[in-house]
Design a protein around this motif. Structure first.
Motif, PDB file in Angstrom:
ATOM      1  N   ALA A  47      57.992  29.251  49.621  1.00 15.93           N
ATOM      2  CA  ALA A  47      57.861  28.774  48.201  1.00 15.93           C
ATOM      3  C   ALA A  47      56.652  29.463  47.193  1.00 15.93           C
ATOM      4  O   ALA A  47      56.876  29.781  45.944  1.00 15.93           O
ATOM      5  CB  ALA A  47      57.604  27.422  48.004  1.00 15.93           C
ATOM      6  N   ALA A  48      55.586  29.580  47.743  1.00 13.20           N
ATOM      7  CA  ALA A  48      54.373  30.394  47.127  1.00 13.20           C
ATOM      8  C   ALA A  48      54.852  31.635  46.530  1.00 13.20           C
ATOM      9  O   ALA A  48      54.746  31.960  45.514  1.00 13.20           O
ATOM     10  CB  ALA A  48      53.273  30.304  48.089  1.00 13.20           C
ATOM     11  N   ALA A  49      55.372  32.360  47.521  1.00 13.67           N
ATOM     12  CA  ALA A  49      55.748  33.867  47.204  1.00 13.67           C
ATOM     13  C   ALA A  49      56.983  33.725  46.140  1.00 13.67           C
ATOM     14  O   ALA A  49      56.999  34.795  45.390  1.00 13.67           O
ATOM     15  CB  ALA A  49      56.500  34.513  48.647  1.00 13.67           C
ATOM     16  N   TRP A  50      57.748  32.845  46.281  1.00 17.13           N
ATOM     17  CA  TRP A  50      58.920  32.568  45.233  1.00 17.13           C
ATOM     18  C   TRP A  50      58.362  32.263  43.916  1.00 17.13           C
ATOM     19  O   TRP A  50      58.662  32.843  42.743  1.00 17.13           O
ATOM     20  CB  TRP A  50      60.073  31.519  45.550  1.00 17.13           C
ATOM     21  N   PHE A  51      57.400  31.398  43.844  1.00 18.72           N
ATOM     22  CA  PHE A  51      56.798  30.871  42.678  1.00 18.72           C
ATOM     23  C   PHE A  51      55.934  32.101  41.905  1.00 18.72           C
ATOM     24  O   PHE A  51      55.889  32.483  40.728  1.00 18.72           O
ATOM     25  CB  PHE A  51      55.794  29.637  42.590  1.00 18.72           C
ATOM     26  N   ALA A  77      44.968  41.521  45.927  1.00 21.57           N
ATOM     27  CA  ALA A  77      44.303  41.242  44.821  1.00 21.57           C
ATOM     28  C   ALA A  77      44.090  39.702  44.829  1.00 21.57           C
ATOM     29  O   ALA A  77      43.082  38.838  44.473  1.00 21.57           O
ATOM     30  CB  ALA A  77      45.152  41.073  43.473  1.00 21.57           C
ATOM     31  N   ARG A  78      45.147  38.885  45.611  1.00 24.44           N
ATOM     32  CA  ARG A  78      45.045  37.237  45.802  1.00 24.44           C
ATOM     33  C   ARG A  78      45.763  37.047  47.085  1.00 24.44           C
ATOM     34  O   ARG A  78      46.493  37.835  47.729  1.00 24.44           O
ATOM     35  CB  ARG A  78      45.924  36.514  44.598  1.00 24.44           C
ATOM     36  N   CYS A  79      45.329  35.826  47.533  1.00 29.11           N
ATOM     37  CA  CYS A  79      45.695  35.338  48.744  1.00 29.11           C
ATOM     38  C   CYS A  79      46.040  33.948  48.918  1.00 29.11           C
ATOM     39  O   CYS A  79      45.437  33.190  48.214  1.00 29.11           O
ATOM     40  CB  CYS A  79      44.731  35.803  49.881  1.00 29.11           C
ATOM     41  N   VAL A  80      47.271  33.490  49.409  1.00 24.26           N
ATOM     42  CA  VAL A  80      47.603  32.291  49.344  1.00 24.26           C
ATOM     43  C   VAL A  80      47.846  31.778  50.825  1.00 24.26           C
ATOM     44  O   VAL A  80      48.359  32.407  51.916  1.00 24.26           O
ATOM     45  CB  VAL A  80      49.051  31.735  48.959  1.00 24.26           C
ATOM     46  N   LEU A  81      46.768  30.854  51.370  1.00 27.46           N
ATOM     47  CA  LEU A  81      46.904  30.573  52.703  1.00 27.46           C
ATOM     48  C   LEU A  81      47.602  29.196  52.876  1.00 27.46           C
ATOM     49  O   LEU A  81      47.419  28.017  52.461  1.00 27.46           O
ATOM     50  CB  LEU A  81      45.286  30.098  53.312  1.00 27.46           C
ATOM     51  N   ALA A  82      48.756  29.587  53.479  1.00 32.46           N
ATOM     52  CA  ALA A  82      49.986  28.647  53.839  1.00 32.46           C
ATOM     53  C   ALA A  82      49.918  28.114  55.213  1.00 32.46           C
ATOM     54  O   ALA A  82      51.403  27.606  55.474  1.00 32.46           O
ATOM     55  CB  ALA A  82      51.195  28.942  53.177  1.00 32.46           C
ATOM     56  N   GLY A  83      49.044  28.221  56.093  1.00 34.05           N
ATOM     57  CA  GLY A  83      49.144  27.813  57.390  1.00 34.05           C
ATOM     58  C   GLY A  83      48.506  26.807  57.676  1.00 34.05           C
ATOM     59  O   GLY A  83      48.117  25.823  56.666  1.00 34.05           O
ATOM     60  N   THR A 111      43.544  30.682  47.657  1.00 29.77           N
ATOM     61  CA  THR A 111      43.876  29.574  47.585  1.00 29.77           C
ATOM     62  C   THR A 111      44.710  28.916  48.499  1.00 29.77           C
ATOM     63  O   THR A 111      45.159  29.643  49.325  1.00 29.77           O
ATOM     64  CB  THR A 111      44.953  29.199  46.166  1.00 29.77           C
ATOM     65  N   PHE A 112      45.071  27.748  48.956  1.00 31.54           N
ATOM     66  CA  PHE A 112      45.487  27.027  49.793  1.00 31.54           C
ATOM     67  C   PHE A 112      46.792  26.087  49.537  1.00 31.54           C
ATOM     68  O   PHE A 112      46.720  25.339  48.906  1.00 31.54           O
ATOM     69  CB  PHE A 112      44.319  25.826  50.492  1.00 31.54           C
ATOM     70  N   ALA A 113      47.934  26.428  50.529  1.00 27.59           N
ATOM     71  CA  ALA A 113      49.264  25.730  50.090  1.00 27.59           C
ATOM     72  C   ALA A 113      49.304  24.712  51.519  1.00 27.59           C
ATOM     73  O   ALA A 113      48.621  24.422  52.080  1.00 27.59           O
ATOM     74  CB  ALA A 113      50.251  26.688  49.944  1.00 27.59           C
ATOM     75  N   ASN A 114      50.723  24.520  51.731  1.00 28.98           N
ATOM     76  CA  ASN A 114      51.088  23.818  53.099  1.00 28.98           C
ATOM     77  C   ASN A 114      50.998  22.449  52.803  1.00 28.98           C
ATOM     78  O   ASN A 114      50.262  21.813  51.979  1.00 28.98           O
ATOM     79  CB  ASN A 114      50.344  24.296  54.161  1.00 28.98           C
ATOM     80  N   ALA A 164      52.866  24.686  47.221  1.00 32.85           N
ATOM     81  CA  ALA A 164      52.683  26.031  46.929  1.00 32.85           C
ATOM     82  C   ALA A 164      52.700  26.351  45.291  1.00 32.85           C
ATOM     83  O   ALA A 164      51.866  27.225  44.841  1.00 32.85           O
ATOM     84  CB  ALA A 164      54.095  26.442  47.527  1.00 32.85           C
ATOM     85  N   HIS A 165      53.443  25.442  44.613  1.00 31.99           N
ATOM     86  CA  HIS A 165      53.298  25.609  43.304  1.00 31.99           C
ATOM     87  C   HIS A 165      51.949  25.377  42.816  1.00 31.99           C
ATOM     88  O   HIS A 165      51.317  26.308  41.700  1.00 31.99           O
ATOM     89  CB  HIS A 165      54.214  24.741  42.595  1.00 31.99           C
ATOM     90  N   ARG A 166      51.223  24.519  43.231  1.00 29.17           N
ATOM     91  CA  ARG A 166      49.904  24.178  42.721  1.00 29.17           C
ATOM     92  C   ARG A 166      49.033  25.493  43.112  1.00 29.17           C
ATOM     93  O   ARG A 166      48.241  26.020  42.164  1.00 29.17           O
ATOM     94  CB  ARG A 166      49.177  22.978  43.408  1.00 29.17           C
ATOM     95  N   ALA A 167      49.091  26.072  44.274  1.00 30.04           N
ATOM     96  CA  ALA A 167      48.277  27.041  44.630  1.00 30.04           C
ATOM     97  C   ALA A 167      48.348  28.430  44.075  1.00 30.04           C
ATOM     98  O   ALA A 167      47.374  29.135  43.735  1.00 30.04           O
ATOM     99  CB  ALA A 167      48.513  27.362  46.312  1.00 30.04           C
TER     100      ALA A 167
END
Length: 578
Positions: free
Chosen positions: A45-49, A364-370, A549-552, A568-571
């Motif tokens: 979802a993070a990748a999609w957003f 450039a950026r990273c979302v940690l969704a684990g 930023t942090f998802a999951n 995911a949307h917030r991250a």
């Protein structure tokens, strides 16, 4: 063995045990705009957003498993020429009308999911129309003899069976068949049917406080006079929803989820809980929320699978060779465990282990969704308070086992579609949800092959706090082999269904064990007021760290797909709205 399968956690456990993965000197192999660690519902979802906000961005997703989806795991078993599709983890969209945010509803709608379609896809009349009910199995080790008692009148949380079609028996008739003492039966009938208020001497605030800090087991024993034998008839009933027995579930949580003993108390009802109890549990693809993951991957990586609808996604063949193609705007790299994430000027470096080799992706950026409890080891530069908050998310261990059988005549002969096993290894055993979508048709005749769903939670009775129990249960889970699970599956199914003609050697065509050492996201300890910390630790845990930023669902301390989407949307918003 699926779920946390062998090989998926080796690098993570090495990191846990103190191994340092030094990325200095490792030449970056990929340079992208965004790296997402974790290709479960939240990571996808993070990748999609992000793609919606940045159409020209390059995105790399990394996941430690051999399939995408995280807990939304797809299972397939063949019985002859019949394909059975099942879910090995994230089961359904729970109460989307009542619980889903506009963001979550918007995502699933954009993916082509029409919630109204499930009202016809899910056949809520199939099992009731065959005269089947729920039952309770009493194991001889706990109750003196094996006995299956049908006609259970208790509702389930988020029930798929209409309340008027449960084929239940009156509580007194149902309990009369329990293999327990007459005194235990009398106390149980009183619990189920009485409208007295056992806490009438307290104000409502005092009663609510007591119920929130008293386990359901203590409540029914102290205020309703149940002995251990009677209380054991409920002990494991709560495993599937809470991942804990009733000795750790609060009496108030039991009230909210339909347990008896509260009819005369006039207690308030939380609207969100009411939605879980009242909205039909029908928003389910044959492979659970794996279809949501497949829809997102198909959207992110055009050409990976044919089709364009929620109907064709169920049986669409995926070309895994197209997940990670050089030059593709979105790449999804499996069997890749992130072990080091470090901010740098203008971006972030992500170290990961793939095929035993330490590699680096630069972004450039990273979302940690684990899993959040792993992040402090991956990002050791985080403030101590944030690392401590992340560590507090101790996830619940559990197993979803899927058993393909050649037919389900024994269930019909015994008159059941679902069995609660309160003192056994598998606390819930049931026929699969009857959902037909696209080319996939669910089994409708008892002579057809069927997928059974079995739930095991390694609960630790009298084992301390929820976190302590989860840790001990996780170790117990990883000590068990596939052969251990298979032996228990065959034993318990034979004892439950043997009187209906079930023969394990003849009838079982295949078994998948989905082992999740880190399953449900931690939601707080029911007897510690959800740990009663203000502000909640997950707020500190998910605070942005530079370009990371942090998802999951861990970021909201709740184990639901819609929470994973919201986080995911917030991250993504935190990355792009700086």
């Amino acid at each position: 063995m699926r779920g946390s399968h062998p090989g998926s956690f080796d690098a993570a456990h090495a990191l846990r045990d103190g191994q340092i993965f030094e990325i200095d000197g490792v030449e970056p192999g990929d340079e992208v705009d965004l790296v997402v660690v974790g290709a479960g519902i939240s990571g996808l979802a993070a990748a999609w957003f992000y793609r919606q906000r940045e159409p020209d961005a390059t995105i790399l997703l990394l996941d430690n498993h051999d399939d995408f989806g995280g807990h939304a795991k797809r299972n397939e078993l063949w019985v002859g020429d019949r394909l059975l599709i099942g879910y090995g983890g994230s089961e359904a969209m729970q109460s989307p009308e009542g619980l889903y945010s506009d963001v979550a509803k918007g995502l699933i709608a954009a993916l082509g999911v029409d919630l109204a379609r499930f009202h016809s896809a899910f056949d809520r009349e199939l099992y009731p129309g065959l005269g089947l009910s729920r039952g309770v199995f009493f194991m001889r080790e706990a109750f003196g003899r094996d006995a299956l008692v049908t006609g259970d009148p208790m509702r389930m949380v988020a029930d798929d069976i209409p309340i008027e079609r449960m084929n239940e028996r009156p509580p007194a008739a149902f309990i009369a068949d329990f293999p327990v003492s007459d005194a235990a039966k009398e106390a149980l009938v009183d619990l189920y049917t009485s409208t007295r208020d056992p806490l009438e001497h307290l104000s409502q605030d005092e009663a609510l406080s007591l119920l929130a800090t008293t386990s359901y087991r203590d409540y029914v024993q102290r205020y309703w006079g149940l002995d251990d034998e009677a209380a054991d008839t409920f002990q494991g009933r709560s495993h599937d929803f809470f991942a804990m027995g009733i000795d750790r579930v609060s009496a108030y949580a039991a009230y909210e989820t339909g347990y008896p003993g509260f009819a005369g108390m006039g207690l308030p009802v939380d609207p969100a809980v009411a939605a879980e109890m009242d909205e039909p549990y029908i928003y389910h693809f044959p492979d659970g929320n794996a279809s949501l993951a497949r829809l997102m991957v198909r959207s992110l990586i055009p050409g990976v699978a044919p089709g364009s609808t929620m109907e064709d996604i169920v049986t669409a063949p995926f070309d895994y060779g197209r997940l990670d193609v050089a030059g593709s705007p979105t790449r999804l790299r499996l069997e890749s465990t992130a072990v080091r994430v470090r901010n740098r000027d203008g971006g972030v470096d992500v170290g990961y282990v793939k095929d035993g080799e330490l590699r680096v992706a630069r972004a450039a950026r990273c979302v940690l969704a684990g899993y959040h409890m792993m992040i402090p080891a991956i990002v050791p530069e985080l403030p101590a308070s944030q690392r401590q908050a992340l560590w507090k998310n101790t996830k619940a261990p559990l197993v979803y086992a899927k058993v393909a059988v050649r037919d389900w005549h024994p269930w019909v002969r015994l008159g059941v579609h679902e069995i609660t096993n309160p003192m056994g290894t598998f606390s819930r055993v049931k026929l699969d949800y009857p959902v037909s979508l696209g080319d996939y048709l669910c089994p409708r005749s008892p002579g057809e092959p069927m997928m059974l769903h079995l739930v095991h939670v390694p609960a630790q009775p009298n084992g301390g706090t929820a976190r302590q129990r989860f840790r001990a249960g996780r170790q117990q889970l990883f000590d068990m082999t596939f052969a251990d699970f298979e032996a228990r599956i065959r034993d318990e199914l034979t004892r439950m269904l043997g009187p209906g003609g079930f023969d394990a050697e003849r009838d079982i065509a295949g078994i998948i064990v989905n082992r999740w050492g880190h399953g449900y996201s931690y939601g707080g300890d029911p007897l510690l007021g959800a740990d009663a910390e203000e502000p909640p630790p997950f707020l500190a845990a998910r605070a942005r760290a530079g370009n990371v930023t942090f998802a999951n669902s861990d970021a909201g301390w709740t184990p639901f797909a819609h929470a994973a989407i919201d986080q995911a949307h917030r991250a993504v918003g935190e990355l792009l709205d700086r």
